[in-house]
Scaffold this motif. Structure first.
Motif, PDB file in Angstrom:
ATOM      1  N   TYR A  20       0.827  -1.209   0.000  1.00  0.00           N
ATOM      2  CA  TYR A  20       0.000   0.000   0.000  1.00  0.00           C
ATOM      3  C   TYR A  20       0.861   1.260   0.000  1.00  0.00           C
ATOM      4  O   TYR A  20       1.942   1.282   0.597  1.00  0.00           O
ATOM      5  CB  TYR A  20      -0.905   0.027   1.239  1.00  0.00           C
ATOM      6  N   ARG A  21       0.378   2.274  -0.663  1.00  0.00           N
ATOM      7  CA  ARG A  21       0.919   3.616  -0.509  1.00  0.00           C
ATOM      8  C   ARG A  21       0.267   4.203   0.734  1.00  0.00           C
ATOM      9  O   ARG A  21      -0.954   4.146   0.891  1.00  0.00           O
ATOM     10  CB  ARG A  21       0.604   4.472  -1.735  1.00  0.00           C
ATOM     11  N   VAL A  22       1.079   4.773   1.608  1.00  0.00           N
ATOM     12  CA  VAL A  22       0.603   5.152   2.941  1.00  0.00           C
ATOM     13  C   VAL A  22       0.285   6.634   3.052  1.00  0.00           C
ATOM     14  O   VAL A  22       1.106   7.498   2.724  1.00  0.00           O
ATOM     15  CB  VAL A  22       1.648   4.770   4.008  1.00  0.00           C
ATOM     16  N   LEU A  23      -0.933   6.909   3.507  1.00  0.00           N
ATOM     17  CA  LEU A  23      -1.317   8.233   3.983  1.00  0.00           C
ATOM     18  C   LEU A  23      -1.389   8.124   5.499  1.00  0.00           C
ATOM     19  O   LEU A  23      -2.224   7.384   6.026  1.00  0.00           O
ATOM     20  CB  LEU A  23      -2.676   8.656   3.414  1.00  0.00           C
ATOM     21  N   ALA A  24      -0.491   8.787   6.200  1.00  0.00           N
ATOM     22  CA  ALA A  24      -0.395   8.644   7.652  1.00  0.00           C
ATOM     23  C   ALA A  24      -1.214   9.729   8.352  1.00  0.00           C
ATOM     24  O   ALA A  24      -1.105  10.909   8.019  1.00  0.00           O
ATOM     25  CB  ALA A  24       1.060   8.722   8.091  1.00  0.00           C
ATOM     26  N   LEU A  25      -2.012   9.305   9.319  1.00  0.00           N
ATOM     27  CA  LEU A  25      -2.830  10.244  10.088  1.00  0.00           C
ATOM     28  C   LEU A  25      -2.512  10.107  11.571  1.00  0.00           C
ATOM     29  O   LEU A  25      -2.611   9.026  12.145  1.00  0.00           O
ATOM     30  CB  LEU A  25      -4.323   9.970   9.856  1.00  0.00           C
ATOM     31  N   SER A  26      -2.126  11.221  12.174  1.00  0.00           N
ATOM     32  CA  SER A  26      -1.919  11.294  13.619  1.00  0.00           C
ATOM     33  C   SER A  26      -2.853  12.362  14.168  1.00  0.00           C
ATOM     34  O   SER A  26      -3.194  13.311  13.464  1.00  0.00           O
ATOM     35  CB  SER A  26      -0.465  11.658  13.959  1.00  0.00           C
ATOM     36  N   VAL A  27      -3.262  12.209  15.410  1.00  0.00           N
ATOM     37  CA  VAL A  27      -4.179  13.167  16.014  1.00  0.00           C
ATOM     38  C   VAL A  27      -3.536  13.781  17.252  1.00  0.00           C
ATOM     39  O   VAL A  27      -3.135  13.065  18.179  1.00  0.00           O
ATOM     40  CB  VAL A  27      -5.524  12.506  16.387  1.00  0.00           C
ATOM     41  N   ASP A  28      -3.423  15.105  17.224  1.00  0.00           N
ATOM     42  CA  ASP A  28      -2.954  15.842  18.396  1.00  0.00           C
ATOM     43  C   ASP A  28      -4.181  16.156  19.243  1.00  0.00           C
ATOM     44  O   ASP A  28      -4.857  17.162  19.031  1.00  0.00           O
ATOM     45  CB  ASP A  28      -2.245  17.117  17.949  1.00  0.00           C
ATOM     46  N   TYR A  29      -4.488  15.257  20.184  1.00  0.00           N
ATOM     47  CA  TYR A  29      -5.696  15.443  20.976  1.00  0.00           C
ATOM     48  C   TYR A  29      -5.385  16.039  22.353  1.00  0.00           C
ATOM     49  O   TYR A  29      -6.152  15.940  23.296  1.00  0.00           O
ATOM     50  CB  TYR A  29      -6.497  14.135  21.090  1.00  0.00           C
ATOM     51  N   ASN A  30      -4.248  16.731  22.421  1.00  0.00           N
ATOM     52  CA  ASN A  30      -3.759  17.347  23.659  1.00  0.00           C
ATOM     53  C   ASN A  30      -3.514  16.284  24.724  1.00  0.00           C
ATOM     54  O   ASN A  30      -3.749  16.495  25.905  1.00  0.00           O
ATOM     55  CB  ASN A  30      -4.730  18.418  24.175  1.00  0.00           C
ATOM     56  N   GLN A  31      -2.995  15.159  24.247  1.00  0.00           N
ATOM     57  CA  GLN A  31      -2.677  14.053  25.127  1.00  0.00           C
ATOM     58  C   GLN A  31      -1.512  14.406  26.046  1.00  0.00           C
ATOM     59  O   GLN A  31      -0.653  15.210  25.697  1.00  0.00           O
ATOM     60  CB  GLN A  31      -2.365  12.784  24.328  1.00  0.00           C
ATOM     61  N   ARG A  32      -1.506  13.788  27.202  1.00  0.00           N
ATOM     62  CA  ARG A  32      -0.443  14.014  28.179  1.00  0.00           C
ATOM     63  C   ARG A  32       0.926  13.708  27.571  1.00  0.00           C
ATOM     64  O   ARG A  32       1.906  14.414  27.815  1.00  0.00           O
ATOM     65  CB  ARG A  32      -0.687  13.115  29.398  1.00  0.00           C
ATOM     66  N   HIS A  33       0.993  12.661  26.767  1.00  0.00           N
ATOM     67  CA  HIS A  33       2.264  12.221  26.180  1.00  0.00           C
ATOM     68  C   HIS A  33       2.422  12.778  24.756  1.00  0.00           C
ATOM     69  O   HIS A  33       2.503  12.047  23.779  1.00  0.00           O
ATOM     70  CB  HIS A  33       2.370  10.703  26.215  1.00  0.00           C
ATOM     71  N   GLN A  34       2.504  14.098  24.667  1.00  0.00           N
ATOM     72  CA  GLN A  34       2.647  14.768  23.373  1.00  0.00           C
ATOM     73  C   GLN A  34       3.896  14.313  22.608  1.00  0.00           C
ATOM     74  O   GLN A  34       3.949  14.402  21.390  1.00  0.00           O
ATOM     75  CB  GLN A  34       2.721  16.281  23.576  1.00  0.00           C
ATOM     76  N   VAL A  35       4.881  13.809  23.346  1.00  0.00           N
ATOM     77  CA  VAL A  35       6.122  13.365  22.720  1.00  0.00           C
ATOM     78  C   VAL A  35       5.854  12.279  21.678  1.00  0.00           C
ATOM     79  O   VAL A  35       6.651  12.086  20.745  1.00  0.00           O
ATOM     80  CB  VAL A  35       7.117  12.883  23.800  1.00  0.00           C
ATOM     81  N   GLU A  36       4.737  11.561  21.792  1.00  0.00           N
ATOM     82  CA  GLU A  36       4.452  10.503  20.825  1.00  0.00           C
ATOM     83  C   GLU A  36       4.244  11.071  19.425  1.00  0.00           C
ATOM     84  O   GLU A  36       4.452  10.366  18.435  1.00  0.00           O
ATOM     85  CB  GLU A  36       3.247   9.673  21.249  1.00  0.00           C
TER      86      GLU A  36
END
Length: 232
Positions: free
Chosen positions: A31-47
């Motif tokens: 597969y050609r990858v479209l990557a989606l991440s969500v900044d949900y103001n999580q405690r572990h922003q480093v992820e």
């Protein structure tokens, strides 16, 4: 060599180990990858920094980090002023559960997939090591796939979506072995819910314990830097 005729997949990439191996699996399947991440103001922003590293390393055609502040709702140790448990994995649904998080994330991934013409979505949920989370279970994945078919223009016009959960029935040790087989640098991923100073995993939260246990049981050296050596 990936070609433009290869199918597109929207892949949820949190920055954690499971999402990394899920994304690598999508890539390995052609597969050609479209990557989606969500900044949900999580405690572990480093992820999110880990998610950017992973998306780049896997050659994602595009990586969106979408801001969606779930701390406005609260209800979780990851989004509210609630202590992250440090006493070991307990039965039941833990306070690190974020209300409806995977439903929200898959809905966002579904919207991007339909807009991009993709019919495949990948998510790194796992039901065996951490079945306390209801939105990591097979019945959730099957239910969402059915929902996608009736909730989208593509679905009702006969172009259904497939939700891939390649790690669904793997133990954490199996996941680590799969990462080794796929040749990914698992040290790029981030698992800790409550990061320690100096960019270290705390070593005491459930996620750290499960990560460490997985490497130990797989017989593969753990590349993770912990503030405290995880127990059990």
């Amino acid at each position: 060599m990936m070609t433009s005729s290869a199918p597109l997949a929207v892949v949820l990439v949190s920055g954690g180990l499971d999402s990394m191996i899920s994304a690598a699996s999508a890539k390995a399947q052609g597969y050609r990858v479209l990557a989606l991440s969500v900044d949900y103001n999580q405690r572990h922003q480093v992820e999110l920094a880990a998610a950017r590293r992973i998306a780049a390393a896997l050659g994602a055609e595009r990586h969106i980090v979408l801001p969606l502040d779930l701390s406005a709702f609260g209800g979780s140790a990851l989004t509210a002023d609630i202590d992250v448990p440090k006493d070991g994995v307990q039965p039941g649904i833990p306070v690190t559960y974020v209300p409806a998080r995977n439903t929200i994330f898959l809905s966002l991934a579904l919207g991007w997939a339909e807009a991009a013409g993709a019919r495949d979505l990948f998510i790194g949920v796992n039901a065996l090591d951490y079945s306390g989370y209801p939105d990591c279970r097979p019945e959730f994945i099957a239910g969402f796939e059915g929902l996608a078919e009736i909730a989208t223009k593509a679905g009702v016009e006969g172009q259904p979506f497939k939700i891939h959960a390649p790690l669904q029935h793997m133990t954490k040790a199996h996941i680590v072995r799969e990462g080794a087989r796929l040749g990914v640098d698992m040290g790029m991923s981030w698992s800790c819910y409550d990061p320690a100073p100096g960019g270290l995993h705390c070593g005491r939260c459930d996620s750290c314990r499960l990560r460490s246990k997985g490497f130990a049981e797989a017989g593969i050296p753990d590349p993770t830097a912990y503030a405290v050596e995880p127990q059990g």
